[in-house]
Design a protein around this motif. Structure first.
Motif, PDB file in Angstrom:
ATOM      1  N   ARG A  77      25.922  44.680  25.876  1.00 44.53           N
ATOM      2  CA  ARG A  77      25.928  43.887  27.243  1.00 44.53           C
ATOM      3  C   ARG A  77      24.733  43.002  28.087  1.00 44.53           C
ATOM      4  NH1 ARG A  77      25.490  49.352  30.108  1.00 44.53           N
ATOM      5  NH2 ARG A  77      26.742  48.836  32.276  1.00 44.53           N
ATOM      6  N   VAL A 270      36.399  41.346  26.632  1.00 46.65           N
ATOM      7  CA  VAL A 270      35.060  41.062  27.620  1.00 46.65           C
ATOM      8  C   VAL A 270      35.600  41.375  29.265  1.00 46.65           C
ATOM      9  CG1 VAL A 270      33.236  39.684  28.659  1.00 46.65           C
ATOM     10  CG2 VAL A 270      34.186  39.412  25.801  1.00 46.65           C
ATOM     11  N   GLY A 272      33.872  41.219  32.159  1.00 45.10           N
ATOM     12  CA  GLY A 272      32.787  41.106  33.227  1.00 45.10           C
ATOM     13  C   GLY A 272      32.878  41.522  34.265  1.00 45.10           C
ATOM     14  N   TRP A 273      31.123  41.375  35.103  1.00 39.36           N
ATOM     15  CA  TRP A 273      31.818  41.930  36.640  1.00 39.36           C
ATOM     16  C   TRP A 273      30.366  41.402  37.279  1.00 39.36           C
ATOM     17  CZ3 TRP A 273      27.183  44.962  38.145  1.00 39.36           C
ATOM     18  CH2 TRP A 273      27.200  45.460  37.122  1.00 39.36           C
ATOM     19  N   ALA A 286      28.606  42.435  31.648  1.00 37.79           N
ATOM     20  CA  ALA A 286      29.945  42.180  30.855  1.00 37.79           C
ATOM     21  C   ALA A 286      29.812  42.864  30.133  1.00 37.79           C
ATOM     22  CB  ALA A 286      30.228  41.144  30.337  1.00 37.79           C
ATOM     23  N   TYR A 315      35.686  39.614  36.536  1.00 39.66           N
ATOM     24  CA  TYR A 315      36.343  38.372  35.387  1.00 39.66           C
ATOM     25  C   TYR A 315      37.086  39.376  33.891  1.00 39.66           C
ATOM     26  CZ  TYR A 315      33.582  36.059  38.573  1.00 39.66           C
ATOM     27  OH  TYR A 315      32.909  35.341  39.507  1.00 39.66           O
ATOM     28  N   CYS A 497      34.310  32.368  35.248  1.00 40.39           N
ATOM     29  CA  CYS A 497      33.211  32.854  34.641  1.00 40.39           C
ATOM     30  C   CYS A 497      32.514  32.521  33.693  1.00 40.39           C
ATOM     31  CB  CYS A 497      33.333  34.733  34.250  1.00 40.39           C
ATOM     32  SG  CYS A 497      32.123  35.484  33.752  1.00 40.39           S
ATOM     33  N   CYS A 499      31.305  34.831  31.907  1.00 40.02           N
ATOM     34  CA  CYS A 499      31.060  36.056  31.044  1.00 40.02           C
ATOM     35  C   CYS A 499      29.832  36.586  30.545  1.00 40.02           C
ATOM     36  CB  CYS A 499      32.075  37.091  30.899  1.00 40.02           C
ATOM     37  SG  CYS A 499      33.151  36.521  32.368  1.00 40.02           S
TER      38      CYS A 499
END
Length: 772
Positions: A77, A270, A272-273, A286, A315, A497, A499
């Motif tokens: 992460r 992956v 992601g956010w 992520a 993402y 992104c 990410c």
């Protein structure tokens, strides 16, 4: 608390690569492991021992945090916010974030790049624009809210539970945040884990919160992760006086779907956010999972609804490859597919075809695939199977669930779940003690898919109906100098992104070709290829938009030395030669024959001359030079790069001389200088061995993207170290010039002269271009 010196890796991608390998618990044999290069590249780093994290560098600047993972859950992460990284632990031991003391960019550089803010967070400055100052609510800085684990007047108990696919308590990792606050303010960012024994309770002031993370479903043995479920609640309300329980239930998860035109299996995922409020830079995080390289056989997603407060984006970034391994038992009854996983893909040769599945060593024959049961004697049994001529080994768990043994052997070793092992055993017994099996195990896929998109909610089927017309096909050629032992490749998204701060690498076979299908939705990617951990090639950031994307990419093709990075806009800070504000700005270095920027141990010498006056007698590739009045000037730029054969056997010295006339641009927006360069393919095979009758192909191009029609190209070769040169006949076909060099013996030097219709000229001399 005791601090310890921590290794500093060259890039975040290295940590991700190691995490991916850690999933199946596969490592190099001790003698190979000892031969890996030392990656310590900076000084002044001190991280808390209990965090189990490593400071990482990219381009000589701190770039991220890599953390070890528990058991078999291969999760990494990273979190970044505005112009900073928030460095946090991902293990269960502590909520404490990474503490640093005067972390410096590199040895000898005393510039502090990290600052500690409060007890729990350290912000690490990233390269790039400074963070924008934002105003957050007063309660974010209220000392009474500083400790989320302690009850206090006005706070509300919020309990977080995780439930696995079977309905039992599960381990999980989550990020809980009041997204109205900065990450280092009270409750602005809480990274935590829950165990399978109990949840976690925090005491929070009333407000609107977000919580995202992942739940791990363990196998029947409760030792290995078999499913990871991503989800949470991007927006929930904590109300005064009302204790709250938030449960993340894996049973609500749906398989992360990706149906591709050709059969494929998810290799790296992956998720992601980002979450924030309008006007403030959102926090981004992520989760990374390697389904083919770990016991995690399924990645699932819990769909969410839209947020009404602030902004949220999801993402999904998936690399899906041709399946690394397929196994189907034949014989009595319907074909029986097995969910096998490769334990030692880098140590074993590729295999494909029909074999005989036999249970145990006794009675096995050469060419069999032997089914063994995990035990303390597994290593000796695998060695015995190899000595007996076995083609491969299947390892069944000793009990229910999964097994994840460490194996060091050149024999392909596969593992399978206990349920599949029982079915395979039943089939072989029904077939008289052995059964035919179709087996394919090849760690290097011939094709793959790279897809990414952005969504306002968490979705489980982000790419429905993916078809060929939705993808850009790129043919990849991975050239080697004939001595490469290992190559790595990654394609990292930049839009929509970024990410992760660095790419996730895959292993590739030196000298191979591969077809990549990249989603054609305007996403932007940067691709990187590493040869033997010593030489790195990087593409410019490329937007994939159908016909605008080049359909082929030749890595390490042609010469390895001084040149211009291709396909780089003048406004990109990496643009090799631009003019703006009455200046000439140069950022030259080493490239391969396809214009990929190279990073390795190159020695550089050169000079810059304007109107016959030497401006930089010791030019090494970088410089800014003022214009000499408003009119045009004649420029000459010379750059020589050299390297030893450990880096690359051929093109040990490359001299490039650019001659051109230009009037420096006075505006603030950079424009490209009228420099000419060439894409070159040598008359050699993918392992740099001379091919009889093969052609030297030279394709001129201009940095300012003007037409190269009418450009003249001459090619000369020397076999006496440049004492004399022989001109080779060249023929122009469709914008390229082809030469069939006269065959001789020994090393060949090459000199190319490319002259444009405006008088600009490139002269490139390559020492040891190839060997006849």
């Amino acid at each position: 608390m005791t601090s310890t010196r921590t290794r500093v890796l060259a890039t975040l991608s290295g940590a991700l690569l190691l995490a991916g390998l850690a999933g199946p618990s596969v490592g190099a044999p001790p003698d190979q492991a000892a031969a890996q290069p030392d990656r310590v590249v900076a000084a002044g780093d001190e991280l808390d021992e209990e965090v189990g994290a490593e400071m990482l560098l990219e381009g000589g600047r701190p770039a991220g945090i890599g953390a070890g993972t528990a058991a078999d859950s291969p999760v990494v992460r990273t979190v970044h916010h505005e112009g900073h990284l928030v460095l946090t632990s991902t293990d269960d031991a502590t909520l404490t974030s990474v503490h640093t003391t005067d972390v410096t960019a590199a040895a000898g550089d005393s510039t502090p790049v990290a600052r500690t803010v409060g007890e729990d967070t350290t912000l690490l400055a990233q390269p790039g624009p400074a963070a924008t100052e934002v105003t957050t609510p007063d309660y974010c800085r209220d000392p009474a809210n500083a400790n989320p684990t302690a009850p206090a007047p006005g706070k509300v108990p919020v309990t977080i539970n995780a439930v696995d696919r079977r309905g039992g308590a599960a381990p999980g990792r989550f990020t809980l945040m009041d997204f109205h606050c900065e990450p280092y303010e009270a409750n602005g960012y809480i990274a935590f884990s829950v165990s399978a024994a109990e949840g976690r309770t925090f005491y929070l002031p009333p407000g609107t919160y977000s919580m995202i993370g992942e739940v791990t479903t363990l196998d029947a043995s409760r030792k290995h992760a078999e499913e990871l479920t991503f989800g949470g609640d991007p927006e929930f309300t904590v109300t005064a006086g009302e204790p709250l329980t938030v449960t993340v239930d894996a049973r609500d998860g749906e398989p992360l779907a990706l149906a591709t035109p050709r059969p494929s299996a998810q290799s790296s995922v992956v998720l992601g956010w980002q979450r924030g409020i309008e006007g403030n830079a959102p926090l981004m995080a992520a989760t990374v999972v390697f389904p083919q390289g770990s016991t995690v056989a399924q990645v699932s997603v819990i769909p969410s609804g839209p947020v009404t407060d602030g902004v949220f984006s999801f993402y999904p970034w998936i690399r899906s490859t041709e399946p690394v391994v397929d196994a189907t038992v034949l014989g009595t009854g319907e074909p029986l597919p097995l969910a096998v996983r490769h334990l030692n893909p880098l140590d074993a040769p590729a295999i494909e075809g029909q074999t005989r599945l036999h249970v145990g060593l006794e009675g096995s024959r050469p060419g069999d695939t032997v089914l063994l049961t995990a035990s303390r004697a597994l290593g000796q049994e695998i060695a015995a199977a190899q000595e007996a001529g076995a083609r491969a080994v299947l390892v069944a768990p000793a009990g229910e669930g999964l097994t994840n043994p460490v194996v060091w052997t050149s024999l392909p070793v596969l593992t399978l779940p206990s349920e599949d092992a029982a079915r395979a055993l039943e089939r072989t017994r029904a077939s008289g003690g052995s059964a035919p099996m179709l087996l394919r195990a090849d760690p290097y896929p011939d094709y793959l898919y790279d897809v990414i998109d952005a969504f306002p909610t968490i979705v489980a089927d982000p790419f429905p109906g993916l078809a060929e017309e939705d993808l850009t096909a790129v043919e990849q050629h991975f050239q080697t100098d004939g001595s490469s032992i290992l190559m790595l490749e990654a394609r990292a998204p930049q839009e929509p992104c970024r990410c992760l701060l660095a790419p996730v690498y895959d292993f590739i076979e030196p000298g191979s070709t591969r077809t990549d299908y990249v989603i054609d939705n305007g996403s932007a990617w940067e691709q990187t290829v590493v040869d033997s951990f010593t030489l790195t090639a990087r593409s410019p950031i490329t937007t994939y938009a159908g016909a605008t994307t080049r359909a082929t990419s030749h890595w390490f093709d042609g010469s390895v030395g001084s040149g211009l990075q291709g396909d780089t806009p003048a406004t990109d800070f990496r643009a090799p030669a631009t003019t703006a504000e009455d200046e000439v700005r140069l950022r030259l270095g080493a490239t391969d024959g396809d214009g990929h920027a190279l990073n390795g141990r190159f020695a550089r010498t050169g000079s810059v001359t304007r109107d016959g006056v030497v401006l930089a007698p010791d030019f090494t590739g970088y410089g800014i030079f003022a214009a000499d009045g408003p009119g045009p000037s004649d420029w000459r730029i010379e750059l020589t790069t050299s390297h030893d054969e450990v880096l690359w056997r051929n093109s040990t010295s490359v001299t490039s001389v650019w001659e051109f006339s230009t009037t420096p641009h006075s505006g603030p927006t950079p424009t490209a200088l009228p420099l000419t360069d060439v894409r070159v393919t040598y008359p050699v095979d993918e392992h740099s061995q001379r091919v009889p009758g093969a052609q030297l192909v030279i394709t001129p191009w201009r940095l300012d993207q003007t037409d190269v029609a009418g450009t003249a190209v001459t090619a000369e070769i020397s076999r006496n170290g440049g004492a004399s040169w022989q001109r080779q006949p060249a023929r122009a076909i469709d914008g390229s010039w082809t030469v069939t060099p006269v065959r001789g013996s020994g090393p060949v030097d090459l000199r190319l002269t490319v002259t444009g219709t405006d008088g600009s000229r490139l002269t490139r001399t390559v020492q040891d271009a190839w060997v006849d």
